[in-house]
Design an enzyme around this catalytic site. Structure first.
Site, PDB file in Angstrom:
ATOM      1  N   GLU A  63       8.871 -11.840   3.866  1.00  0.00           N
ATOM      2  CA  GLU A  63       7.569 -11.636   4.496  1.00  0.00           C
ATOM      3  C   GLU A  63       6.905 -13.009   4.564  1.00  0.00           C
ATOM      4  O   GLU A  63       6.112 -13.383   3.684  1.00  0.00           O
ATOM      5  CB  GLU A  63       6.701 -10.654   3.697  1.00  0.00           C
ATOM      6  N   ASP A  88       5.230  18.258  -2.896  1.00  0.00           N
ATOM      7  CA  ASP A  88       4.006  17.805  -3.575  1.00  0.00           C
ATOM      8  C   ASP A  88       3.126  16.984  -2.642  1.00  0.00           C
ATOM      9  O   ASP A  88       2.155  16.367  -3.076  1.00  0.00           O
ATOM     10  CB  ASP A  88       4.342  17.007  -4.850  1.00  0.00           C
ATOM     11  N   ASP A 137       9.581  11.217  -0.777  1.00  0.00           N
ATOM     12  CA  ASP A 137      10.369  10.819  -1.941  1.00  0.00           C
ATOM     13  C   ASP A 137      11.791  10.463  -1.526  1.00  0.00           C
ATOM     14  O   ASP A 137      12.182  10.619  -0.366  1.00  0.00           O
ATOM     15  CB  ASP A 137      10.351  11.940  -2.992  1.00  0.00           C
ATOM     16  N   ASP A 173       9.092  14.651   2.351  1.00  0.00           N
ATOM     17  CA  ASP A 173       8.740  15.175   1.024  1.00  0.00           C
ATOM     18  C   ASP A 173       9.686  16.325   0.682  1.00  0.00           C
ATOM     19  O   ASP A 173       9.578  17.404   1.257  1.00  0.00           O
ATOM     20  CB  ASP A 173       7.268  15.637   1.070  1.00  0.00           C
ATOM     21  N   ASP A 197       8.293  -9.746  -0.694  1.00  0.00           N
ATOM     22  CA  ASP A 197       6.855  -9.698  -0.450  1.00  0.00           C
ATOM     23  C   ASP A 197       6.241 -11.105  -0.551  1.00  0.00           C
ATOM     24  O   ASP A 197       6.550 -11.857  -1.484  1.00  0.00           O
ATOM     25  CB  ASP A 197       6.231  -8.778  -1.521  1.00  0.00           C
TER      26      ASP A 197
END
Ligand code: NOJ
Length: 533
Positions: free
Chosen positions: A267, A28, A32, A24, A203
């Site tokens: 996947e 926050d 990221d 991070d 996915d």
């Protein structure tokens, strides 16, 4: 390291980053893209060749990024498109390629395409999703069960039809029979490939095309893999349709039209080796298909060996296997396979990094990071909330522990991370980097050995006879890998040679003359003086 050739992904080590949990940069509590950029030196030091980032695109986060509302925009909490460009460039300077996650099976319910689609039966986007009339009694069109529980169908009261969702109701499935949908995804692939993205993890790739007649799924039987039995039915019509191969070939053609070619990693969440291998096509579909049989296997010599050998025996022509011990949907292998036993955790890492094929590590694997218990009031996973306390995916998604102090080096001191930190005093990068006996040092040394020894990357696999509990194999002529996955001391005849790396480390460099004895959970890579006759 493997070179810059088109084949980098075959011999390299890939590393999965769950962006919200890696680092991070802005305090926050959520990881990221700038955090990933800041930590690239760790990955270069570790010897990683490529990273796969879970979805970065905009999403209302009903399923943490797997409900996309814009396929070419970046989720603000993670960063910006400029950050993606910078990440690709900064990773490239370190010879690390960047793969993203593509979610073609479904969008978010908030995606403008779906908003249009549900607005009326006559809307031009109606056919972009799978809509069907209720049965005469008003019930759903067929018996399909969502992978997340319940019917795959939700009624849209306003237009009087059901829409399909193989996952959450907030994740409506796209209709891949529609040519415009296919064209749109070609554009999406190109958008990212043009920015320098090296490939995609796709996915639920096996589910993308549905039965055109929406036939009922047959029930699961006792012969089916236990994972199939969980939903109570074989998913032969709400996915796994033969026509999905046309779609994959089409994506592959797009990926292959780039120089260097981009790669597609699927996947392939199926529990049958032949079905999994079918996704390689004739070398014209996926470059790599994840092997979920291994992921769901018990950590026992015979169980693991059979899966690996069945895969190696059946894999077509030039295709290349891929192994992984975990991901953001599975409990971490130090908990799942090793049940908290540090020796078995090390053994599992040695296995993953020495099997013939590509390997994906999940962030934290290099530390032997176990699952983190997440209290009910801290759950974030929609499936975990539904199924608490039986199952959930938060334990494997908690922040990367970089250092032992407040915030764990993940976020600023005093900031509460989006998911709780685990036992960072016991497991963190900073301490393990200083310790030559740590899991991190072992992992780095294994990666370095793999990079230095061509047979560890591409040498033929040959089983070596060994005592029960031990799984041993040769790579090429002169490397033997022996793992005692059992619970009692056991051995293997290896001939004369030297231990290059042992999971215990105190045996590194030890001479072997004939038999090699291994403690439970111990593994060793032996360099033979001569090839066996
Ligand atoms: C598989 C992803 O890995 C998982 O996290 C997600 O929930 C489902 N697909 C639905 O997209």
């Amino acid at each position: 390291m493997p070179d810059d050739s088109d084949q980098w992904w075959k011999e390299g080590v890939l590393y999965q980053i769950y962006p919200r949990s890696f680092a991070d940069s802005d305090g926050d509590g959520v990881g990221d893209l700038r955090g990933v950029i800041d930590r690239l030196d760790h990955l270069a030091w570790l010897g990683v060749d490529g990273i796969w980032l879970n979805p970065l695109t905009t999403s209302p986060d009903a399923d943490w990024g797997y409900d996309v509302s814009d396929y070419t925009a970046v989720q603000p909490v993670l960063g910006t498109l400029a950050d993606v460009d910078e990440l690709i460039a900064a990773a490239g300077e370190r010879k690390i390629k960047v793969l993203l996650d593509l979610v073609p099976n479904h969008t978010s319910i908030e995606h403008p395409w779906f908003v249009e689609s549900r607005s009326s039966r006559a809307n031009p986007k109606r056919d972009w999703y799978v809509w069907a009339d209720p049965k005469p009694d008003g019930s759903p069109p067929n018996n399909w069960q969502s992978s997340f529980g319940g019917s795959t169908w939700t009624l849209d009261e306003a237009t009087g039809q059901y829409y399909l969702h193989n996952f959450l109701a907030e994740q409506p499935d796209l209709n891949w029979w529609n040519e415009e949908v296919r064209d749109e995804f070609d554009r999406i692939l190109r958008f990212w490939f043009d920015r320098g993205v090296a490939g995609f993890r796709i996915d639920v790739v096996h589910m993308v095309v549905k039965d055109a007649l929406l036939r009922d799924n047959p029930p699961a039987t006792d012969d089916d893999h236990w994972m199939v039995q969980l939903t109570g039915q074989r998913q032969v019509y709400n996915g796994n349709r033969p026509e999905v191969h046309d779609v994959i070939r089409r994506w592959r053609a797009v990926a292959d039209s780039y120089d260097p070619p981009r790669i597609l990693v699927g996947e392939t969440h199926v529990f049958d080796t032949d079905a999994m291998l079918s996704f390689y096509g004739a070398g014209d579909e996926l470059n790599l298909a994840f092997n979920f049989l291994l992921l769901h296997a018990r950590f026992e010599a015979d169980a693991l060996r059979k899966i690996v050998e069945t895969t190696l025996a059946a894999i077509p022509g030039d295709s290349w296997p891929v192994w992984t011990g975990g991901n953001h949907d599975m409990y971490r292998f130090p908990s799942r396979w090793a049940d908290g036993d540090p020796a078995k955790t090390r053994c599992a890492l040695m296995m993953l990094l020495t099997l013939p094929g590509s390997v994906f590590l999940y962030y934290g694997d290099e530390l032997g990071m176990p699952d983190t218990e997440v209290a009910k009031d801290r759950l974030e996973d929609p499936v975990g909330k539904r199924l608490y306390p039986v199952y959930g995916r938060d334990p494997e998604r908690t922040p990367m522990p970089w250092s032992p102090g407040p915030g764990g080096g993940f976020t600023a001191p005093g900031v509460e991370p989006w998911l709780p930190l685990g036992n960072i005093a016991a497991c963190n990068v900073q301490d393990q980097r200083r310790d030559p006996d740590s899991v991190l040092s072992l992992c780095r040394d294994l990666i370095a050995l793999r990079a230095a020894v061509p047979d560890l990357r591409a040498g033929r696999y040959t089983l070596q006879a060994a005592d029960g509990g031990v799984w041993a194999w040769r790579r090429g002529d002169r490397i033997v890998v022996a793992l005692n996955v059992g619970d009692a001391p056991a051995g293997v005849e290896v001939g004369h040679g030297m231990v290059r790396i042992s999971t215990r480390r105190d045996r590194d460099g030890e001479r072997v003359a004939g038999s090699l004895k291994l403690e439970p959970g111990e593994g060793a890579i032996v360099w033979l003086d001569e090839p066996p006759s």
